[in-house]
Motif scaffolding. Structure first.
Motif, short mmCIF file in Angstrom:
data_model
loop_
_atom_site.label_atom_id
_atom_site.label_comp_id
_atom_site.label_asym_id
_atom_site.label_seq_id
_atom_site.Cartn_x
_atom_site.Cartn_y
_atom_site.Cartn_z
N ILE A 13 -10.68 -37.10 -10.51
CA ILE A 13 -9.42 -36.36 -10.58
C ILE A 13 -9.50 -35.30 -11.68
O ILE A 13 -9.10 -34.15 -11.48
N ALA A 14 -10.01 -35.68 -12.85
CA ALA A 14 -10.11 -34.74 -13.97
C ALA A 14 -11.03 -33.58 -13.63
O ALA A 14 -10.74 -32.42 -13.97
N ARG A 15 -12.15 -33.86 -12.98
CA ARG A 15 -13.08 -32.79 -12.61
C ARG A 15 -12.44 -31.83 -11.61
O ARG A 15 -12.59 -30.61 -11.71
N ALA A 16 -11.73 -32.39 -10.64
CA ALA A 16 -11.07 -31.53 -9.64
C ALA A 16 -10.02 -30.64 -10.29
O ALA A 16 -9.89 -29.46 -9.95
N ALA A 17 -9.26 -31.21 -11.23
CA ALA A 17 -8.23 -30.42 -11.92
C ALA A 17 -8.86 -29.29 -12.72
O ALA A 17 -8.29 -28.18 -12.79
N ALA A 18 -10.04 -29.53 -13.28
CA ALA A 18 -10.71 -28.50 -14.10
C ALA A 18 -11.28 -27.37 -13.25
O ALA A 18 -11.56 -26.29 -13.77
N GLU A 19 -11.45 -27.61 -11.95
CA GLU A 19 -12.02 -26.59 -11.08
C GLU A 19 -11.03 -25.52 -10.64
O GLU A 19 -11.39 -24.59 -9.92
N ASP A 22 -6.62 -24.61 -5.58
CA ASP A 22 -5.23 -24.52 -5.14
C ASP A 22 -4.80 -25.91 -4.68
O ASP A 22 -5.62 -26.80 -4.47
N TRP A 23 -3.50 -26.11 -4.53
CA TRP A 23 -3.01 -27.47 -4.33
C TRP A 23 -3.41 -28.05 -2.97
O TRP A 23 -3.56 -29.27 -2.84
N VAL A 24 -3.61 -27.21 -1.96
CA VAL A 24 -4.06 -27.72 -0.66
C VAL A 24 -5.47 -28.27 -0.78
O VAL A 24 -5.78 -29.37 -0.29
N SER A 25 -6.35 -27.52 -1.42
CA SER A 25 -7.73 -27.99 -1.62
C SER A 25 -7.76 -29.21 -2.52
O SER A 25 -8.54 -30.15 -2.31
N TYR A 26 -6.90 -29.21 -3.54
CA TYR A 26 -6.84 -30.35 -4.46
C TYR A 26 -6.42 -31.62 -3.73
O TYR A 26 -7.04 -32.68 -3.91
N SER A 27 -5.40 -31.54 -2.88
CA SER A 27 -4.95 -32.74 -2.18
C SER A 27 -6.02 -33.25 -1.22
O SER A 27 -6.18 -34.47 -1.06
N ALA A 28 -6.75 -32.34 -0.57
CA ALA A 28 -7.83 -32.78 0.32
C ALA A 28 -8.92 -33.50 -0.47
O ALA A 28 -9.45 -34.53 -0.03
N ARG A 29 -9.25 -32.96 -1.64
CA ARG A 29 -10.27 -33.59 -2.49
C ARG A 29 -9.79 -34.97 -2.94
O ARG A 29 -10.57 -35.94 -2.97
N MET A 30 -8.52 -35.09 -3.28
CA MET A 30 -7.99 -36.36 -3.75
C MET A 30 -7.93 -37.40 -2.62
O MET A 30 -8.15 -38.58 -2.84
N SER A 31 -7.64 -36.95 -1.40
CA SER A 31 -7.62 -37.89 -0.27
C SER A 31 -8.97 -38.56 -0.12
O SER A 31 -9.06 -39.78 0.09
N TRP A 45 0.64 -35.17 1.87
CA TRP A 45 0.93 -34.75 0.50
C TRP A 45 2.04 -33.71 0.54
O TRP A 45 2.09 -32.87 1.44
N HIS A 46 2.93 -33.76 -0.45
CA HIS A 46 4.02 -32.80 -0.53
C HIS A 46 4.19 -32.34 -1.97
O HIS A 46 4.14 -33.16 -2.89
N THR A 47 4.41 -31.06 -2.15
CA THR A 47 4.86 -30.56 -3.44
C THR A 47 6.38 -30.52 -3.42
O THR A 47 7.00 -30.40 -2.36
N VAL A 48 7.00 -30.65 -4.60
CA VAL A 48 8.46 -30.62 -4.68
C VAL A 48 8.89 -29.68 -5.80
O VAL A 48 8.13 -29.41 -6.73
N ASP A 49 10.11 -29.17 -5.69
CA ASP A 49 10.72 -28.42 -6.77
C ASP A 49 11.17 -29.43 -7.82
O ASP A 49 11.98 -30.30 -7.52
N PRO A 50 10.66 -29.34 -9.05
CA PRO A 50 11.01 -30.36 -10.05
C PRO A 50 12.48 -30.33 -10.46
O PRO A 50 12.97 -31.30 -11.03
N SER A 169 -2.67 -27.31 -10.20
CA SER A 169 -3.15 -26.63 -9.00
C SER A 169 -2.10 -25.74 -8.36
O SER A 169 -2.42 -24.79 -7.64
N MET A 170 -0.82 -26.02 -8.63
CA MET A 170 0.25 -25.22 -8.05
C MET A 170 0.31 -23.81 -8.62
O MET A 170 1.00 -22.94 -8.09
N LEU A 171 -0.44 -23.56 -9.71
CA LEU A 171 -0.49 -22.23 -10.29
C LEU A 171 -1.50 -21.33 -9.60
O LEU A 171 -1.54 -20.13 -9.87
N HIS A 172 -2.32 -21.90 -8.72
CA HIS A 172 -3.38 -21.13 -8.09
C HIS A 172 -3.03 -20.80 -6.64
O HIS A 172 -2.47 -21.64 -5.93
N GLU A 173 -3.37 -19.62 -6.21
CA GLU A 173 -3.02 -19.17 -4.87
C GLU A 173 -3.81 -19.92 -3.81
O GLU A 173 -4.98 -20.23 -3.97
#
Length: 374
Positions: A13-19, A22-31, A45-50, A169-173
């Motif tokens: 998880i830490a390595r993926a976050a450092a890469e 984007d959040w779609v790619s991140y969720s696939a990696r985490m799955s 996976w869903h993102t939400v407005d905090p 990851s939500m900061l990346h396009e």
């Protein structure tokens, strides 16, 4: 399942976050990474407005559900392990089999999808530093073993790290294409029962830019739009006079930000609702971007004052702090966002996420401050 696998997954998880995925790619990696400790045949996976805990994007793997189905069972129907409850309660995770005492049919959500061969479901809310950023569910086929308390404990233990990675990851396009503003606000109208009545062409274009994988079968079945509409229907008339609860700030595929807000309509037919979709203003997106960088509530406030062009002395007066304390907070903000000056900070928070993509929209509703899941 062996608890010895958890450190390895945390490292993944830490390595993926450092890469900087984007959040779609991140969720696939985490799955894929989680499959070693959380067996599953399907997941979402869903993102939400905090600020309002409404969905802002979705990714489904080997499972299909419409936006109306998801909004109905998450925001309108009482059931076990709703993501918002898991986030608010601090439980973070729960297995349907355990919380229905091995009788899955006690869940309305399960009854609605049992015919598709779906068995147990393990849900987790992704909360980082008290702020709810996303949700995930892992599902077993009907002929596979149910989840155990050990599985629940494992995903709950991993949830904070998953949430931090998702937040970053939500900061990346999701893609690099830049969108230009060539159409105005869009409108989707629903009847009292939540059935769609009409959708404007502009709304269809905006919905096409929202990150939902796979794409909805029709624009009106967007999970993000349906979530806002469901929240608007659920609000008791008169309890939300400023209409702040049924709003969602959504980042599109191109990195631009939209504001979706739901409202009840008055007229001959009571109970009709509408969802308006338009470009978000800087005031609306600055808080959520600041929190995505991991800034504290006080640092978020100070960042907003920077965007407003306040001097250090004015910031100190506004926040009832000393000039030296303001300078210490600014240094912490610079460290977290990777900038060296206030000018760079404004560029990072404002120009990068707003100015290159939109011209200011006239007469837009005022924003709101996202303060977590309270």
């Amino acid at each position: 399942m062996s608890q010895s696998k958890l450190p390895r997954v945390r490292n993944h998880i830490a390595r993926a976050a450092a890469e900087q995925l984007d959040w779609v790619s991140y969720s696939a990696r985490m799955s894929d990474a989680l499959r070693t400790v959380i067996p599953h045949e399907r997941c979402c996976w869903h993102t939400v407005d905090p600020g309002t805990i409404l969905f802002t994007g979705s990714v489904n793997q080997n499972i299909g559900c419409s936006g109306s189905w998801l909004a109905h069972y998450e925001y309108e129907v009482e059931d076990v392990n709703k993501w918002a409850f898991l986030a608010h309660s601090g439980r973070l995770a729960g297995a349907m089999s355990l919380d229905t005492h091995a009788d899955l049919s006690r869940s309305a959500r399960h009854r609605s999808q049992a015919e598709y061969g779906i068995g147990d479901e393990l849900r987790v809310s992704l909360v980082s530093d008290g702020i709810y950023w996303g949700a995930a569910a892992f599902l077993r086929d009907a002929d596979e073993p149910c989840y155990t308390a050990e599985h629940v404990a494992a995903i709950a233990a991993l949830a904070p790290a998953l949430a931090t990675g998702l937040r970053q990851s939500m900061l990346h396009e999701v893609q690099t294409a830049v969108t230009t503003l060539d159409y105005g606000p869009g409108l989707v109208v629903f009847d009292a029962a939540g059935n769609p009545e009409s959708v404007s062409p502009a709304a269809e274009r905006w919905i096409d830019e929202i990150v939902e994988v796979p794409a909805p079968s029709t624009p009106i079945e967007s999970k993000v739009v349906q979530a806002v509409a469901a929240r608007a229907r659920a609000i008791t008339p008169g309890t939300d006079p400023l209409e702040l609860a049924a709003r969602s700030r959504v980042r599109t595929r191109s990195g631009a930000w939209l504001l979706l807000y739901g409202t009840r309509l008055s007229g001959a037919e009571d109970g009709r609702t509408a969802v308006i979709i338009q470009p978000a203003t800087p005031h609306e997106i600055a808080p959520v971007i600041a929190m995505a960088y991991g800034l504290s509530p006080r640092e978020c406030h100070l960042t907003t004052l920077c965007i407003q062009g306040r001097s250090t002395k004015e910031m100190a007066h506004a926040m009832s702090l000393s000039v030296y304390t303001i300078q210490d907070h600014l240094k912490s903000i610079f460290d977290k966002t990777g900038v060296r000056s206030r000018g760079e900070l404004v560029g990072q928070i404002f120009l990068e996420h707003y100015a290159p993509r939109w011209e200011p929209a006239a007469s837009t509703p005022s924003g709101w401050w996202a303060s977590g899941i309270d």
